[in-house]
Each structure stands twice: as C-alpha cells, then as structure tokens.
Design a protein around this motif. Structure first.
Motif, PDB file in Angstrom:
ATOM      1  N   MET A   1      21.275 -40.002 -59.021  1.00 18.90           N
ATOM      2  CA  MET A   1      20.535 -40.351 -60.213  1.00 18.90           C
ATOM      3  C   MET A   1      20.073 -39.077 -60.908  1.00 18.90           C
ATOM      4  SD  MET A   1      16.934 -42.322 -60.471  1.00 18.90           S
ATOM      5  CE  MET A   1      16.725 -43.360 -61.849  1.00 18.90           C
ATOM      6  N   ARG A   2      20.210 -39.037 -62.211  1.00 21.14           N
ATOM      7  CA  ARG A   2      19.751 -37.887 -62.998  1.00 21.14           C
ATOM      8  C   ARG A   2      18.493 -38.260 -63.758  1.00 21.14           C
ATOM      9  NH1 ARG A   2      24.687 -35.355 -66.256  1.00 21.14           N
ATOM     10  NH2 ARG A   2      26.246 -36.336 -64.992  1.00 21.14           N
ATOM     11  N   SER A   3      17.546 -37.321 -63.759  1.00 22.30           N
ATOM     12  CA  SER A   3      16.294 -37.501 -64.491  1.00 22.30           C
ATOM     13  C   SER A   3      15.991 -36.222 -65.252  1.00 22.30           C
ATOM     14  CB  SER A   3      15.142 -37.791 -63.528  1.00 22.30           C
ATOM     15  OG  SER A   3      15.383 -38.949 -62.800  1.00 22.30           O
ATOM     16  N   VAL A   4      15.183 -36.353 -66.291  1.00 22.96           N
ATOM     17  CA  VAL A   4      14.764 -35.199 -67.082  1.00 22.96           C
ATOM     18  C   VAL A   4      13.250 -35.165 -67.133  1.00 22.96           C
ATOM     19  CG1 VAL A   4      14.780 -34.159 -69.388  1.00 22.96           C
ATOM     20  CG2 VAL A   4      16.849 -35.216 -68.499  1.00 22.96           C
ATOM     21  N   GLY A   5      12.696 -33.992 -66.851  1.00 23.13           N
ATOM     22  CA  GLY A   5      11.276 -33.747 -67.048  1.00 23.13           C
ATOM     23  C   GLY A   5      11.127 -32.967 -68.342  1.00 23.13           C
ATOM     24  N   LEU A   6      10.243 -33.410 -69.212  1.00 25.89           N
ATOM     25  CA  LEU A   6      10.062 -32.779 -70.519  1.00 25.89           C
ATOM     26  C   LEU A   6       8.617 -32.355 -70.683  1.00 25.89           C
ATOM     27  CD1 LEU A   6      11.218 -32.102 -73.350  1.00 25.89           C
ATOM     28  CD2 LEU A   6      10.568 -34.423 -74.034  1.00 25.89           C
ATOM     29  N   GLU A   7       8.402 -31.080 -70.952  1.00 24.55           N
ATOM     30  CA  GLU A   7       7.059 -30.565 -71.214  1.00 24.55           C
ATOM     31  C   GLU A   7       6.971 -30.203 -72.690  1.00 24.55           C
ATOM     32  OE1 GLU A   7       3.945 -27.129 -69.765  1.00 24.55           O
ATOM     33  OE2 GLU A   7       6.075 -26.793 -69.453  1.00 24.55           O
ATOM     34  N   ILE A   8       5.940 -30.729 -73.341  1.00 16.19           N
ATOM     35  CA  ILE A   8       5.707 -30.436 -74.751  1.00 16.19           C
ATOM     36  C   ILE A   8       4.473 -29.556 -74.817  1.00 16.19           C
ATOM     37  CG2 ILE A   8       5.252 -31.398 -77.036  1.00 16.19           C
ATOM     38  CD1 ILE A   8       6.506 -34.033 -75.980  1.00 16.19           C
ATOM     39  N   GLY A   9       4.667 -28.278 -75.154  1.00 15.89           N
ATOM     40  CA  GLY A   9       3.560 -27.340 -75.229  1.00 15.89           C
ATOM     41  C   GLY A   9       3.315 -26.896 -76.655  1.00 15.89           C
ATOM     42  N   ASP A  10       2.456 -25.932 -76.810  1.00 15.27           N
ATOM     43  CA  ASP A  10       2.152 -25.388 -78.134  1.00 15.27           C
ATOM     44  C   ASP A  10       3.349 -24.623 -78.669  1.00 15.27           C
ATOM     45  OD1 ASP A  10      -0.393 -26.429 -78.173  1.00 15.27           O
ATOM     46  OD2 ASP A  10      -1.313 -24.623 -77.353  1.00 15.27           O
ATOM     47  N   GLY A  11       4.097 -25.279 -79.518  1.00 12.54           N
ATOM     48  CA  GLY A  11       5.223 -24.632 -80.177  1.00 12.54           C
ATOM     49  C   GLY A  11       6.463 -24.469 -79.323  1.00 12.54           C
ATOM     50  N   LEU A  12       6.509 -25.092 -78.140  1.00 12.28           N
ATOM     51  CA  LEU A  12       7.650 -24.910 -77.251  1.00 12.28           C
ATOM     52  C   LEU A  12       7.918 -26.176 -76.444  1.00 12.28           C
ATOM     53  CD1 LEU A  12       9.622 -22.629 -76.378  1.00 12.28           C
ATOM     54  CD2 LEU A  12       8.053 -22.163 -74.507  1.00 12.28           C
ATOM     55  N   LEU A  13       9.197 -26.501 -76.292  1.00 11.08           N
ATOM     56  CA  LEU A  13       9.627 -27.595 -75.429  1.00 11.08           C
ATOM     57  C   LEU A  13      10.331 -26.996 -74.223  1.00 11.08           C
ATOM     58  CD1 LEU A  13      11.397 -29.981 -77.979  1.00 11.08           C
ATOM     59  CD2 LEU A  13       9.086 -30.196 -77.077  1.00 11.08           C
ATOM     60  N   ARG A  14      10.109 -27.598 -73.061  1.00 11.53           N
ATOM     61  CA  ARG A  14      10.830 -27.206 -71.855  1.00 11.53           C
ATOM     62  C   ARG A  14      11.375 -28.473 -71.212  1.00 11.53           C
ATOM     63  NH1 ARG A  14       6.073 -24.115 -71.559  1.00 11.53           N
ATOM     64  NH2 ARG A  14       6.479 -21.900 -71.759  1.00 11.53           N
ATOM     65  N   ALA A  15      12.625 -28.417 -70.765  1.00  7.83           N
ATOM     66  CA  ALA A  15      13.226 -29.572 -70.115  1.00  7.83           C
ATOM     67  C   ALA A  15      13.969 -29.121 -68.867  1.00  7.83           C
ATOM     68  CB  ALA A  15      14.193 -30.274 -71.058  1.00  7.83           C
ATOM     69  N   VAL A  16      13.844 -29.925 -67.814  1.00  6.23           N
ATOM     70  CA  VAL A  16      14.585 -29.682 -66.587  1.00  6.23           C
ATOM     71  C   VAL A  16      15.321 -30.968 -66.226  1.00  6.23           C
ATOM     72  CG1 VAL A  16      12.625 -30.235 -65.066  1.00  6.23           C
ATOM     73  CG2 VAL A  16      14.479 -28.795 -64.222  1.00  6.23           C
ATOM     74  N   GLU A  17      16.616 -30.841 -65.957  1.00  7.88           N
ATOM     75  CA  GLU A  17      17.430 -31.980 -65.530  1.00  7.88           C
ATOM     76  C   GLU A  17      17.601 -31.879 -64.019  1.00  7.88           C
ATOM     77  OE1 GLU A  17      21.880 -33.895 -66.089  1.00  7.88           O
ATOM     78  OE2 GLU A  17      21.333 -32.127 -67.243  1.00  7.88           O
ATOM     79  N   VAL A  18      17.251 -32.963 -63.336  1.00  4.89           N
ATOM     80  CA  VAL A  18      17.296 -32.999 -61.877  1.00  4.89           C
ATOM     81  C   VAL A  18      18.216 -34.131 -61.449  1.00  4.89           C
ATOM     82  CG1 VAL A  18      15.915 -33.304 -59.782  1.00  4.89           C
ATOM     83  CG2 VAL A  18      14.942 -32.114 -61.742  1.00  4.89           C
ATOM     84  N   GLU A  19      19.035 -33.856 -60.433  1.00  9.18           N
ATOM     85  CA  GLU A  19      19.900 -34.891 -59.868  1.00  9.18           C
ATOM     86  C   GLU A  19      19.583 -35.007 -58.391  1.00  9.18           C
ATOM     87  OE1 GLU A  19      24.472 -36.330 -60.097  1.00  9.18           O
ATOM     88  OE2 GLU A  19      24.120 -34.189 -60.130  1.00  9.18           O
ATOM     89  N   GLY A  20      19.434 -36.223 -57.923  1.00 10.89           N
ATOM     90  CA  GLY A  20      19.137 -36.375 -56.511  1.00 10.89           C
ATOM     91  C   GLY A  20      19.054 -37.807 -56.076  1.00 10.89           C
ATOM     92  N   GLY A  21      18.797 -37.934 -54.809  1.00 13.63           N
ATOM     93  CA  GLY A  21      18.672 -39.249 -54.204  1.00 13.63           C
ATOM     94  C   GLY A  21      17.826 -39.140 -52.959  1.00 13.63           C
ATOM     95  N   SER A  22      18.106 -39.985 -51.993  1.00 12.22           N
ATOM     96  CA  SER A  22      17.293 -40.038 -50.775  1.00 12.22           C
ATOM     97  C   SER A  22      17.427 -38.785 -49.912  1.00 12.22           C
ATOM     98  CB  SER A  22      17.670 -41.274 -49.953  1.00 12.22           C
ATOM     99  OG  SER A  22      19.035 -41.190 -49.562  1.00 12.22           O
ATOM    100  N   LYS A  23      18.486 -38.006 -50.106  1.00 13.19           N
ATOM    101  CA  LYS A  23      18.698 -36.799 -49.298  1.00 13.19           C
ATOM    102  C   LYS A  23      18.197 -35.525 -49.963  1.00 13.19           C
ATOM    103  CE  LYS A  23      22.499 -38.686 -46.735  1.00 13.19           C
ATOM    104  NZ  LYS A  23      23.796 -38.448 -46.136  1.00 13.19           N
ATOM    105  N   GLY A  24      17.562 -35.650 -51.116  1.00 15.47           N
ATOM    106  CA  GLY A  24      17.020 -34.480 -51.789  1.00 15.47           C
ATOM    107  C   GLY A  24      17.395 -34.433 -53.255  1.00 15.47           C
ATOM    108  N   ALA A  25      16.924 -33.392 -53.908  1.00 16.41           N
ATOM    109  CA  ALA A  25      17.165 -33.235 -55.341  1.00 16.41           C
ATOM    110  C   ALA A  25      17.621 -31.813 -55.633  1.00 16.41           C
ATOM    111  CB  ALA A  25      15.902 -33.541 -56.127  1.00 16.41           C
ATOM    112  N   GLN A  26      18.316 -31.670 -56.754  1.00 17.27           N
ATOM    113  CA  GLN A  26      18.845 -30.378 -57.166  1.00 17.27           C
ATOM    114  C   GLN A  26      18.652 -30.224 -58.671  1.00 17.27           C
ATOM    115  OE1 GLN A  26      23.140 -30.203 -56.904  1.00 17.27           O
ATOM    116  NE2 GLN A  26      23.043 -28.038 -56.438  1.00 17.27           N
ATOM    117  N   ILE A  27      18.181 -29.060 -59.083  1.00 16.66           N
ATOM    118  CA  ILE A  27      18.045 -28.777 -60.511  1.00 16.66           C
ATOM    119  C   ILE A  27      19.431 -28.482 -61.071  1.00 16.66           C
ATOM    120  CG2 ILE A  27      17.128 -27.184 -62.244  1.00 16.66           C
ATOM    121  CD1 ILE A  27      14.693 -26.833 -60.427  1.00 16.66           C
TER     122      ILE A  27
END
Length: 68
Positions: A1-27
């Motif tokens: 499963m792939r998920s995205v974490g999105l941070e909205i800061g002052d004048g900047l966006l940051r996104a990290v895409e993570v893929e993982g399951g029951s055995k762990g996750a990987q950026i």
C-alpha cells in the motif's frame, strides 16, 4: 500500500511517499516545493494550486494522504 504524508508550512510544501505493509515500510519519494502567492490570489488558492502541481509533477498517489 502506498501513502503520502503532506506537510503544509509557511511558504513550503513537503511530501513523502511511503510504501509498506505488515512487514515494514519504505520511503519511495521525498519532495518539496514552494507556495507562490500571486497578486490577486488568496493564500488558500495558492496552497491548493501548489498541492495540485506537486502531486502532478511528481506522480504522487492521491488515494491515501495524511496532512499535517
């Protein structure tokens, strides 16, 4: 499963895409982009445009997104 974490800061966006399951996750991808406010544009519109552009340019999945 792939998920995205999105941070909205002052004048900047940051996104990290993570893929993982029951055995762990990987950026898979980390990206950041500025939020540019144009004359006559609201801050909300600028953020919405920047998010859309970030997801399109970096082919980030939109199905499972967590915002901070």
């Amino acid at each position: 499963m792939r998920s995205v974490g999105l941070e909205i800061g002052d004048g900047l966006l940051r996104a990290v895409e993570v893929e993982g399951g029951s055995k762990g996750a990987q950026i898979r991808k980390y990206v950041q982009a500025p939020v540019a406010l144009q004359t006559g544009q609201t801050a909300e519109d600028a953020v919405a445009l920047a998010i859309d552009t970030l997801f399109r340019e970096h082919s980030l999945p939109r199905g499972s997104v967590t915002i901070s």
